[in-house]
Design a protein around this motif. Sequence first.
Motif, PDB file in Angstrom:
ATOM      1  N   LEU A 382       0.526  -0.997   0.088  1.00 16.03           N
ATOM      2  CA  LEU A 382       0.280  -0.029  -0.350  1.00 16.03           C
ATOM      3  C   LEU A 382       1.127   0.987   0.074  1.00 16.03           C
ATOM      4  CD1 LEU A 382      -2.923  -1.363   2.327  1.00 16.03           C
ATOM      5  CD2 LEU A 382      -2.875  -0.021   0.087  1.00 16.03           C
ATOM      6  N   ALA A 383       0.401   2.157  -1.008  1.00  8.60           N
ATOM      7  CA  ALA A 383       0.978   3.435  -1.295  1.00  8.60           C
ATOM      8  C   ALA A 383       0.889   4.172  -1.742  1.00  8.60           C
ATOM      9  CB  ALA A 383       2.600   3.172  -2.095  1.00  8.60           C
ATOM     10  N   ASP A 384      -0.071   5.123  -0.374  1.00  9.71           N
ATOM     11  CA  ASP A 384      -1.178   6.919  -1.460  1.00  9.71           C
ATOM     12  C   ASP A 384      -1.433   6.010  -1.765  1.00  9.71           C
ATOM     13  OD1 ASP A 384       1.488   8.484  -0.656  1.00  9.71           O
ATOM     14  OD2 ASP A 384       2.409   8.425  -2.594  1.00  9.71           O
ATOM     15  N   SER A 398       0.377  -5.865 -22.474  1.00 14.84           N
ATOM     16  CA  SER A 398       1.086  -4.158 -22.652  1.00 14.84           C
ATOM     17  C   SER A 398       0.247  -3.333 -21.779  1.00 14.84           C
ATOM     18  CB  SER A 398       1.284  -4.356 -23.904  1.00 14.84           C
ATOM     19  OG  SER A 398      -0.413  -3.903 -24.076  1.00 14.84           O
ATOM     20  N   THR A 399      -0.711  -3.786 -21.140  1.00 12.53           N
ATOM     21  CA  THR A 399      -1.420  -2.975 -21.054  1.00 12.53           C
ATOM     22  C   THR A 399      -0.779  -2.795 -18.732  1.00 12.53           C
ATOM     23  OG1 THR A 399      -3.220  -4.279 -19.869  1.00 12.53           O
ATOM     24  CG2 THR A 399      -3.314  -2.784 -21.930  1.00 12.53           C
ATOM     25  N   TYR A 400       0.059  -3.738 -18.382  1.00 12.86           N
ATOM     26  CA  TYR A 400       0.859  -3.466 -17.206  1.00 12.86           C
ATOM     27  C   TYR A 400       0.890  -2.186 -16.515  1.00 12.86           C
ATOM     28  CZ  TYR A 400       3.783  -4.967 -13.488  1.00 12.86           C
ATOM     29  OH  TYR A 400       4.249  -4.931 -12.857  1.00 12.86           O
ATOM     30  N   VAL A 401       0.540  -1.986 -15.083  1.00 13.72           N
ATOM     31  CA  VAL A 401       1.357  -0.983 -15.241  1.00 13.72           C
ATOM     32  C   VAL A 401       1.560  -0.859 -12.892  1.00 13.72           C
ATOM     33  CG1 VAL A 401      -0.859   0.441 -15.926  1.00 13.72           C
ATOM     34  CG2 VAL A 401      -1.113  -0.441 -14.205  1.00 13.72           C
ATOM     35  N   ALA A 402       2.283  -0.419 -12.758  1.00 12.76           N
ATOM     36  CA  ALA A 402       3.009  -0.882 -12.086  1.00 12.76           C
ATOM     37  C   ALA A 402       2.260  -0.064 -10.377  1.00 12.76           C
ATOM     38  CB  ALA A 402       4.562  -0.033 -11.730  1.00 12.76           C
ATOM     39  N   ARG A 403       1.327   0.188 -10.817  1.00  9.58           N
ATOM     40  CA  ARG A 403       0.786   1.035  -9.525  1.00  9.58           C
ATOM     41  C   ARG A 403      -1.023   0.096 -10.059  1.00  9.58           C
ATOM     42  NH1 ARG A 403       1.524   5.006  -5.888  1.00  9.58           N
ATOM     43  NH2 ARG A 403       0.188   5.403  -5.275  1.00  9.58           N
ATOM     44  N   ILE A 404      -1.552  -0.106  -8.950  1.00 11.81           N
ATOM     45  CA  ILE A 404      -3.151  -0.726  -9.175  1.00 11.81           C
ATOM     46  C   ILE A 404      -4.199   0.063  -7.878  1.00 11.81           C
ATOM     47  CG2 ILE A 404      -4.558  -2.918  -9.028  1.00 11.81           C
ATOM     48  CD1 ILE A 404      -2.622  -4.582  -9.957  1.00 11.81           C
ATOM     49  N   PRO A 405      -5.058   0.980  -7.803  1.00  8.24           N
ATOM     50  CA  PRO A 405      -6.403   1.779  -7.256  1.00  8.24           C
ATOM     51  C   PRO A 405      -6.634   1.112  -6.744  1.00  8.24           C
ATOM     52  CG  PRO A 405      -6.621   1.855  -9.471  1.00  8.24           C
ATOM     53  CD  PRO A 405      -5.647   1.337 -10.101  1.00  8.24           C
ATOM     54  N   LEU A 406      -6.725   1.335  -5.286  1.00 10.92           N
ATOM     55  CA  LEU A 406      -7.503   0.224  -4.862  1.00 10.92           C
ATOM     56  C   LEU A 406      -9.136   1.148  -4.671  1.00 10.92           C
ATOM     57  CD1 LEU A 406      -5.391   0.759  -2.511  1.00 10.92           C
ATOM     58  CD2 LEU A 406      -7.475   0.611  -0.717  1.00 10.92           C
ATOM     59  N   GLU A 407     -10.041  -0.496  -6.312  1.00 17.76           N
ATOM     60  CA  GLU A 407     -10.976  -0.205  -6.837  1.00 17.76           C
ATOM     61  C   GLU A 407     -11.838  -0.901  -5.804  1.00 17.76           C
ATOM     62  OE1 GLU A 407      -9.404   2.358 -11.027  1.00 17.76           O
ATOM     63  OE2 GLU A 407     -10.314   0.286 -10.577  1.00 17.76           O
ATOM     64  N   PRO A 408     -13.560  -1.105  -6.363  1.00 24.82           N
ATOM     65  CA  PRO A 408     -14.237  -2.184  -5.965  1.00 24.82           C
ATOM     66  C   PRO A 408     -13.680  -2.949  -6.744  1.00 24.82           C
ATOM     67  CG  PRO A 408     -14.942  -0.520  -5.559  1.00 24.82           C
ATOM     68  CD  PRO A 408     -14.391   0.702  -6.384  1.00 24.82           C
ATOM     69  N   GLY A 409     -13.907  -4.717  -6.533  1.00 23.36           N
ATOM     70  CA  GLY A 409     -14.404  -5.440  -7.827  1.00 23.36           C
ATOM     71  C   GLY A 409     -12.510  -5.865  -7.616  1.00 23.36           C
ATOM     72  N   LEU A 410     -11.705  -5.721  -6.588  1.00 28.67           N
ATOM     73  CA  LEU A 410     -10.509  -6.955  -6.821  1.00 28.67           C
ATOM     74  C   LEU A 410     -10.446  -7.293  -5.039  1.00 28.67           C
ATOM     75  CD1 LEU A 410      -8.372  -3.649  -7.944  1.00 28.67           C
ATOM     76  CD2 LEU A 410      -9.089  -5.186  -8.859  1.00 28.67           C
ATOM     77  N   CYS A 411      -9.582  -8.410  -5.516  1.00 26.45           N
ATOM     78  CA  CYS A 411     -10.161  -9.438  -3.632  1.00 26.45           C
ATOM     79  C   CYS A 411      -9.031  -8.787  -2.804  1.00 26.45           C
ATOM     80  CB  CYS A 411      -9.136 -10.043  -4.206  1.00 26.45           C
ATOM     81  SG  CYS A 411     -10.015 -11.472  -5.379  1.00 26.45           S
ATOM     82  N   ALA A 412      -8.066  -7.703  -3.673  1.00 19.15           N
ATOM     83  CA  ALA A 412      -7.035  -6.912  -2.774  1.00 19.15           C
ATOM     84  C   ALA A 412      -7.307  -5.613  -1.820  1.00 19.15           C
ATOM     85  CB  ALA A 412      -5.781  -6.338  -3.391  1.00 19.15           C
ATOM     86  N   THR A 413      -8.339  -5.471  -2.832  1.00 15.41           N
ATOM     87  CA  THR A 413      -9.042  -4.260  -1.759  1.00 15.41           C
ATOM     88  C   THR A 413     -10.142  -4.971  -0.629  1.00 15.41           C
ATOM     89  OG1 THR A 413      -9.640  -3.174  -4.255  1.00 15.41           O
ATOM     90  CG2 THR A 413     -10.714  -1.850  -2.366  1.00 15.41           C
ATOM     91  N   ASP A 414     -10.590  -5.470  -0.835  1.00 17.88           N
ATOM     92  CA  ASP A 414     -11.701  -6.159  -0.445  1.00 17.88           C
ATOM     93  C   ASP A 414     -11.135  -6.246   1.002  1.00 17.88           C
ATOM     94  OD1 ASP A 414     -13.443  -7.334   1.270  1.00 17.88           O
ATOM     95  OD2 ASP A 414     -14.687  -9.379  -0.029  1.00 17.88           O
ATOM     96  N   VAL A 415      -9.526  -7.904   0.958  1.00 19.08           N
ATOM     97  CA  VAL A 415      -8.859  -8.014   2.265  1.00 19.08           C
ATOM     98  C   VAL A 415      -8.762  -6.373   2.854  1.00 19.08           C
ATOM     99  CG1 VAL A 415      -6.651  -8.832   2.453  1.00 19.08           C
ATOM    100  CG2 VAL A 415      -7.924  -9.798   0.419  1.00 19.08           C
TER     101      VAL A 415
END
Length: 751
Positions: A382-384, A398-415
């Motif tokens: 977690l960062a910013d 090719s759409t890889y990004v190093a930062r992923i926003p905390l958005e609904p629908g992601l397992c990581a966000t729920d965790v």
Amino acid sequence: MQSDWRPHRAVSRFTGYVLSASAVAAATWIELLIANSSVRALSLTPFGLSVALSVWVGGFGPGLLALVLSTVAIDYFIIGPGLILEFHSPADAFVLAAYLAAWFAFCTVAERVSRRHTLDRQSLRIAEDAALQSSRVAQLTTALSRARTQSAAIEAALQEPLHALRADAGALLVVGRDGRDLETARAVGYPSAGRTAPTGSALRSRNPASDAVGRGAPVLLESATAYATEYRVPSSPGGPGLPGALVAVPLLVGSRVVAVVQLEFRAARVFSKDDREYLDVLGPRAAQALDRTLEYESALQARADAEALRERADQELSERQKIERALRSSETRYRTLAARTSRLHGLAAALSESVTLQAVARAVVQHGRNVLGAASGDVLLLADGAFEILYSDVPRDSTYVARIPLEPGLCATDVVERREPVFVASFDEWQERYSRSAAIAADGGYVSSATLPLLVDGAPIGVLAFHFTAPVNFDDEYRALLRSVEQHCSQALDRARLYEAAQQARADAETANRLKDEFVSVVSHDLRTPLNAILGWASMLQDGSLEPAMSKRALQSIHDNATRQLRLVEDLLDLSRLQSGRMALTIEEVDLRGLLRGVVESIVPVAAGRNLQLDVEAIPALKLRGDTRRLEQVFFNLLGNAVKFTPEGGRVAVAVRDLSGAVEIKVIDTGVGIDPTFLPHVFDAFRQADADAAGRHGGVGLGLSIARELIEAHKGSITAESAGVGHGAAFIVRLPTAGPAMAAAAGPTIH
């Protein structure tokens, strides 16, 4: 046997003769009465009736006597009164002879008919008796053959003879297993028969049942007297407690008596031949039925026992199979646990050898996959308000990004929100609960996943995710293993963070120490240089060695160096006040257009002297809330640096843009530019990308640091951009404009 229906069979022959004589006498008296009457024609009728009656009642002998007596009476009283065989006419002799012949013939015919009828009745009676006997035997045989159980056979062996022989009470006594006593298996009718039911007795005691067992043949007692005499009962014959008649039939299987059927009668009874034959049939048939049902029940019991044994064997086999499966499962679990323990040791060893965050994340993913059997894994920090991918071996497009926003629908966000692990066992569950993560999983061909929170002191610092290409059963044991990996990872990451923080602190301390040395060197140099000039010119003025023209130049030099030294001291004081929070800002409404015009106009002579093009775009009429003098200091510093580090013939531009609630002021130059490696440190105090160039232009590297502190004190931001050395630079200032909330603020703000 049944008695004949004819009455003469019920009386003795002598009684028949007496009745015949009496009938003839009565007929004679009747004849004498009607001899002189109007019915004389019927005078022989009573004699005929007496003969017929005698024949019917007594048979041929009494009938013949009645015929002789009636003939004598007719001759003596009717034909010739007082005379014997003296006839008045041949007709009387003929009548008498005809009477005698006719009734003699009648007697003869009647005797023959009677004999034939008697024979027929005897044959019928014999047939009926045989049919009755056959019926009784058939009923007994049928009842015994239908018995399927021991109790049914006992009931049939007792009830059938009771009804067939019309007994008043009965009992079936079974020989004990030891062969020493008799036990009552069934008793019927004893209370009403005036006797108590037999309760069993020892075979050595003498009674009808024990005698039947000993003899192996039926015991028949046809009267109470016979019973009392046979068994020496002290009571009088026929007295209370003694049966009128009794029969005890042994039931033999081979030569062994298995039971006794005892029947009792209230009254004396003569047992006929048929009764004895029936009892002879009862013994073996009932014994066979008892033996058969006993064997049948024994077979059923054996079968039941066999079934019970089979079920028990099956149950034991099933239990043994369960135990074997449990042992195999335990062995498998032990081996799995041993393998997982070994892999966990490998993970722990790899983590202990990893000191940086990147190395820890790589070790967690690579060794954690081996421990869990996963296809790939991610470590996200977690960062910013977003996730930064610290390490991942998930194939990316090719759409890889190093930062992923905390958005609904992601397992990581729920965790992160719940601080609890999320286990997805199937792709359908993934689609139903986490659509965004399901889309990513579909690209990687994953079916299941386990996403775990990385907690340090209860606070999430990131997530650890493992992905599987096959469905996974996340049972308690597997979840415990996942939590163990998560705890190892959290501890290792926290240790690596602390290590990197320590390393960074050490580097910062070294940098601070170096900067301090540089600061002391620069400050001492910058303070000493103008001071040397001042002291040099002052000593020359004191000596009077300068000409009047040079004296004026000396005074100007002293003034310039003193001013330079004063500006350096003021910068140092400003930095000290800002860092210690003692800088006082006088907040008021500031006209942005007037502020920038004043700063630009002050810079114009310097830019013209260096042959620089100074471009200022249209400045919108916006109001700011701030300290006018400090904002002027910021923009003087930015424009001064742009002019200072832009070579002759270059260009400096100022662009202003309204951002709806904020304003962006950009100062752009085509000067020497900024090295990309130095760009993150451009606002650090005492940091100069090119010390030689800075020395040539003057300054100790405090201007930009002071500018950032002042802008941040005004709730704004300042950033720097540069394409590299020789490509110029741009400094962008964003400040909030004066709105309703800003206008409500009153008085100065102290920072």
